[in-house]
Design a protein around this motif. Structure first.
Motif, PDB file in Angstrom:
ATOM      1  N   PRO A  39      -9.748  -1.684   2.241  1.00  0.00           N
ATOM      2  CA  PRO A  39     -10.275  -2.970   2.705  1.00  0.00           C
ATOM      3  C   PRO A  39      -9.365  -4.099   2.229  1.00  0.00           C
ATOM      4  O   PRO A  39      -8.913  -4.084   1.074  1.00  0.00           O
ATOM      5  N   PRO A  40      -9.054  -5.072   3.071  1.00  0.00           N
ATOM      6  CA  PRO A  40      -8.151  -6.165   2.673  1.00  0.00           C
ATOM      7  C   PRO A  40      -8.595  -6.874   1.396  1.00  0.00           C
ATOM      8  O   PRO A  40      -7.769  -7.368   0.634  1.00  0.00           O
ATOM      9  N   GLN A  41      -9.908  -6.927   1.160  1.00  0.00           N
ATOM     10  CA  GLN A  41     -10.422  -7.615  -0.017  1.00  0.00           C
ATOM     11  C   GLN A  41      -9.958  -6.972  -1.320  1.00  0.00           C
ATOM     12  O   GLN A  41     -10.018  -7.591  -2.379  1.00  0.00           O
ATOM     13  N   LEU A  42      -9.506  -5.724  -1.245  1.00  0.00           N
ATOM     14  CA  LEU A  42      -9.031  -5.032  -2.444  1.00  0.00           C
ATOM     15  C   LEU A  42      -7.523  -5.172  -2.638  1.00  0.00           C
ATOM     16  O   LEU A  42      -6.955  -4.561  -3.539  1.00  0.00           O
ATOM     17  N   LEU A  43      -6.877  -5.988  -1.811  1.00  0.00           N
ATOM     18  CA  LEU A  43      -5.442  -6.222  -2.002  1.00  0.00           C
ATOM     19  C   LEU A  43      -5.181  -7.009  -3.284  1.00  0.00           C
ATOM     20  O   LEU A  43      -4.160  -6.834  -3.927  1.00  0.00           O
ATOM     21  N   GLY A  44      -6.109  -7.888  -3.653  1.00  0.00           N
ATOM     22  CA  GLY A  44      -5.932  -8.687  -4.862  1.00  0.00           C
ATOM     23  C   GLY A  44      -5.700  -7.861  -6.108  1.00  0.00           C
ATOM     24  O   GLY A  44      -4.753  -8.102  -6.867  1.00  0.00           O
ATOM     25  N   PRO A  45      -6.551  -6.848  -6.374  1.00  0.00           N
ATOM     26  CA  PRO A  45      -6.361  -6.017  -7.570  1.00  0.00           C
ATOM     27  C   PRO A  45      -5.062  -5.213  -7.577  1.00  0.00           C
ATOM     28  O   PRO A  45      -4.709  -4.645  -8.613  1.00  0.00           O
ATOM     29  N   ILE A  46      -4.346  -5.175  -6.428  1.00  0.00           N
ATOM     30  CA  ILE A  46      -3.056  -4.479  -6.401  1.00  0.00           C
ATOM     31  C   ILE A  46      -2.129  -5.066  -7.470  1.00  0.00           C
ATOM     32  O   ILE A  46      -1.326  -4.366  -8.084  1.00  0.00           O
ATOM     33  N   ASN A  47      -2.242  -6.360  -7.692  1.00  0.00           N
ATOM     34  CA  ASN A  47      -1.403  -7.015  -8.692  1.00  0.00           C
ATOM     35  C   ASN A  47      -1.614  -6.388 -10.069  1.00  0.00           C
ATOM     36  O   ASN A  47      -0.689  -6.274 -10.873  1.00  0.00           O
ATOM     37  N   ASP A  48      -2.853  -5.961 -10.356  1.00  0.00           N
ATOM     38  CA  ASP A  48      -3.150  -5.318 -11.643  1.00  0.00           C
ATOM     39  C   ASP A  48      -2.467  -3.961 -11.748  1.00  0.00           C
ATOM     40  O   ASP A  48      -2.015  -3.562 -12.827  1.00  0.00           O
ATOM     41  N   LEU A  49      -2.375  -3.240 -10.626  1.00  0.00           N
ATOM     42  CA  LEU A  49      -1.699  -1.942 -10.636  1.00  0.00           C
ATOM     43  C   LEU A  49      -0.235  -2.101 -11.036  1.00  0.00           C
ATOM     44  O   LEU A  49       0.313  -1.312 -11.788  1.00  0.00           O
ATOM     45  N   PHE A  50       0.397  -3.138 -10.500  1.00  0.00           N
ATOM     46  CA  PHE A  50       1.797  -3.378 -10.851  1.00  0.00           C
ATOM     47  C   PHE A  50       1.949  -3.670 -12.343  1.00  0.00           C
ATOM     48  O   PHE A  50       2.852  -3.162 -13.001  1.00  0.00           O
ATOM     49  N   SER A  51       1.063  -4.496 -12.865  1.00  0.00           N
ATOM     50  CA  SER A  51       1.188  -4.889 -14.278  1.00  0.00           C
ATOM     51  C   SER A  51       0.891  -3.735 -15.229  1.00  0.00           C
ATOM     52  O   SER A  51       1.365  -3.722 -16.368  1.00  0.00           O
ATOM     53  N   LEU A  52       0.122  -2.739 -14.766  1.00  0.00           N
ATOM     54  CA  LEU A  52      -0.224  -1.593 -15.607  1.00  0.00           C
ATOM     55  C   LEU A  52       0.877  -0.542 -15.658  1.00  0.00           C
ATOM     56  O   LEU A  52       0.859   0.344 -16.497  1.00  0.00           O
ATOM     57  N   SER A  53       1.860  -0.648 -14.741  1.00  0.00           N
ATOM     58  CA  SER A  53       2.914   0.364 -14.680  1.00  0.00           C
ATOM     59  C   SER A  53       3.831   0.251 -15.900  1.00  0.00           C
ATOM     60  O   SER A  53       4.349  -0.817 -16.219  1.00  0.00           O
ATOM     61  N   LEU A  57       9.638   0.685 -11.751  1.00  0.00           N
ATOM     62  CA  LEU A  57       8.995  -0.361 -10.974  1.00  0.00           C
ATOM     63  C   LEU A  57       8.225   0.268  -9.815  1.00  0.00           C
ATOM     64  O   LEU A  57       8.786   0.976  -9.001  1.00  0.00           O
ATOM     65  N   PRO A  58       6.913   0.084  -9.724  1.00  0.00           N
ATOM     66  CA  PRO A  58       6.125   0.748  -8.691  1.00  0.00           C
ATOM     67  C   PRO A  58       6.350   0.168  -7.307  1.00  0.00           C
ATOM     68  O   PRO A  58       6.610  -1.019  -7.140  1.00  0.00           O
ATOM     69  N   LYS A  59       6.218   1.045  -6.317  1.00  0.00           N
ATOM     70  CA  LYS A  59       6.261   0.620  -4.926  1.00  0.00           C
ATOM     71  C   LYS A  59       4.992   1.160  -4.278  1.00  0.00           C
ATOM     72  O   LYS A  59       4.770   2.365  -4.224  1.00  0.00           O
ATOM     73  N   ILE A  60       4.160   0.251  -3.794  1.00  0.00           N
ATOM     74  CA  ILE A  60       2.865   0.629  -3.260  1.00  0.00           C
ATOM     75  C   ILE A  60       2.808   0.304  -1.772  1.00  0.00           C
ATOM     76  O   ILE A  60       3.211  -0.780  -1.340  1.00  0.00           O
ATOM     77  N   ALA A  61       2.311   1.253  -0.989  1.00  0.00           N
ATOM     78  CA  ALA A  61       2.086   1.040   0.438  1.00  0.00           C
ATOM     79  C   ALA A  61       0.591   1.184   0.704  1.00  0.00           C
ATOM     80  O   ALA A  61      -0.040   2.137   0.241  1.00  0.00           O
ATOM     81  N   VAL A  62       0.027   0.230   1.419  1.00  0.00           N
ATOM     82  CA  VAL A  62      -1.388   0.296   1.767  1.00  0.00           C
ATOM     83  C   VAL A  62      -1.519   0.312   3.290  1.00  0.00           C
ATOM     84  O   VAL A  62      -0.862  -0.459   3.985  1.00  0.00           O
ATOM     85  N   ILE A  63      -2.345   1.217   3.782  1.00  0.00           N
ATOM     86  CA  ILE A  63      -2.592   1.330   5.224  1.00  0.00           C
ATOM     87  C   ILE A  63      -3.930   0.674   5.512  1.00  0.00           C
ATOM     88  O   ILE A  63      -4.965   1.100   4.996  1.00  0.00           O
ATOM     89  N   ILE A  64      -3.895  -0.394   6.298  1.00  0.00           N
ATOM     90  CA  ILE A  64      -5.091  -1.178   6.597  1.00  0.00           C
ATOM     91  C   ILE A  64      -5.178  -1.354   8.112  1.00  0.00           C
ATOM     92  O   ILE A  64      -4.204  -1.732   8.766  1.00  0.00           O
ATOM     93  N   ASP A  65      -6.342  -1.079   8.683  1.00  0.00           N
ATOM     94  CA  ASP A  65      -6.467  -1.142  10.138  1.00  0.00           C
ATOM     95  C   ASP A  65      -7.894  -1.449  10.542  1.00  0.00           C
ATOM     96  O   ASP A  65      -8.745  -1.726   9.691  1.00  0.00           O
ATOM     97  N   VAL A  66      -8.166  -1.373  11.823  1.00  0.00           N
ATOM     98  CA  VAL A  66      -9.469  -1.787  12.341  1.00  0.00           C
ATOM     99  C   VAL A  66     -10.605  -0.883  11.893  1.00  0.00           C
ATOM    100  O   VAL A  66     -11.776  -1.211  12.103  1.00  0.00           O
ATOM    101  N   ARG A  67     -10.289   0.233  11.253  1.00  0.00           N
ATOM    102  CA  ARG A  67     -11.359   1.063  10.692  1.00  0.00           C
ATOM    103  C   ARG A  67     -12.156   0.293   9.646  1.00  0.00           C
ATOM    104  O   ARG A  67     -13.296   0.639   9.341  1.00  0.00           O
ATOM    105  N   GLY A  68     -11.549  -0.765   9.105  1.00  0.00           N
ATOM    106  CA  GLY A  68     -12.225  -1.580   8.099  1.00  0.00           C
ATOM    107  C   GLY A  68     -13.301  -2.481   8.664  1.00  0.00           C
ATOM    108  O   GLY A  68     -13.966  -3.200   7.915  1.00  0.00           O
ATOM    109  N   GLY A  69     -13.455  -2.485   9.993  1.00  0.00           N
ATOM    110  CA  GLY A  69     -14.506  -3.268  10.627  1.00  0.00           C
ATOM    111  C   GLY A  69     -14.375  -4.749  10.331  1.00  0.00           C
ATOM    112  O   GLY A  69     -13.299  -5.337  10.437  1.00  0.00           O
ATOM    113  N   GLU A  70     -15.479  -5.366   9.938  1.00  0.00           N
ATOM    114  CA  GLU A  70     -15.493  -6.816   9.713  1.00  0.00           C
ATOM    115  C   GLU A  70     -14.568  -7.228   8.571  1.00  0.00           C
ATOM    116  O   GLU A  70     -14.080  -8.360   8.531  1.00  0.00           O
TER     117      GLU A  70
END
Length: 290
Positions: A39-53, A57-70
């Motif tokens: 869900p796009p709303q969980l993109l914010g905490p991605i920043n925490d994943l980077f800082s915990l590494s 240097l981490p490289k993260i890919a997120v797949i986000i699409d219309v399956r997320g509905g509203e």
């Protein structure tokens, strides 16, 4: 983390059926940490994943699409927020024409996530309208209409492989009669050049043959065009570097994509390959179609 190097986040989105799973698998094979259907709303905490590494240097890919509905409708807002942080955010949009998408949904016998009580084509139309702004703001667009799994995997490897730093350029020849490439960043028209098709001894050859290349390069204005176009491209590529755009497709078209565009694409690719920090690949989209 290395000094002056930002963490990398790749957001993968696009049309349902355009190859998101294939892209995710290819990225994972390259060492990216891939998160599917986030869900796009969980993109914010991605920043925490980077800082915990604590390792590389981490490289993260997120797949986000219309399956997320509203939730999906807020994706662009969250991407803009992330770009204000110390994160290198790129958006990859996967595109395909209606015919290819319909065939893919029919082959797996699954409904389009937005078709509701309508047809697959109705769902595709709704999705295109919903994704229009994302499509226009994407850093990289892949048109997968004519790509199989292996070809798409190779394109992902060329564009996002960790071993290939710097700017990656795909120089593509194509035929205007088959339509403009949907994923091109720049388009040049080679139809001002006399067509080798009308030379009987060249008709059955292609722009990959030295006889055709010589004929094309000897036509009036061609060498001047190449010189001026490459000079323009160097200015554009400098801008891409400043904007952190790492992948671009330069499309060169003629009538059928067999002679003139192929010869020019090969020539321009060879010149650009001598540029510092540039990796060049060549694709002849329509070669062999006629």
């Amino acid at each position: 983390m290395e000094a002056n190097k930002k963490p990398e986040l790749l957001v993968v989105t696009g049309m349902s059926g355009a190859g998101r799973s294939t892209v995710g698998n290819a990225l994972e094979d390259q060492g990216w940490y891939v998160i599917d259907n986030l869900p796009p709303q969980l993109l914010g905490p991605i920043n925490d994943l980077f800082s915990l590494s604590k390792a590389n240097l981490p490289k993260i890919a997120v797949i986000i699409d219309v399956r997320g509905g509203e939730f999906f409708t807020e994706l662009q807002t969250y991407i803009q927020q992330l770009r204000k942080r110390e994160i290198n955010v790129r958006l990859l949009f996967l595109e395909a024409n209606d015919s290819a998408l319909v065939k893919r949904f029919e082959s797996v016998r699954r409904p389009h996530p937005l078709q509701e009580d309508g047809t697959v084509l109705d769902g595709i139309g709704k999705e295109r309208a919903e994704l229009l702004n994302l499509r226009e703001s994407a850093d990289v667009v892949f048109d997968t209409s004519d790509s199989n799994v292996h070809q798409l995997t190779n394109r992902v490897n060329d564009a996002f492989s960790a071993s290939n730093s710097g700017l990656k350029i795909n120089v593509m020849s194509f035929g205007f009669k088959y339509g403009l490439p949907a994923d091109s960043d720049l388009v040049a028209d080679a139809r001002f050049i006399s067509n080798p098709h009308w030379k009987e001894e060249l008709r059955d050859k292609t722009g990959n043959d030295p006889e055709v290349l010589e004929y094309v390069l000897e036509q009036p204005g061609v060498k001047e065009f190449i010189e001026n176009y490459v000079a323009t491209l160097r200015i554009v590529l400098t801008g891409y570097r400043k904007e952190n755009k790492r992948f671009a497709t330069i499309a060169i078209g003629c009538t059928g994509g067999k002679h003139r565009s192929v010869a020019l694409a090969n020539t321009i690719a060879k010149i650009l390959s001598d540029e510092d920090d540039v990796k060049v690949s060549v694709q002849h989209r329509d070669l062999g179609r006629e």
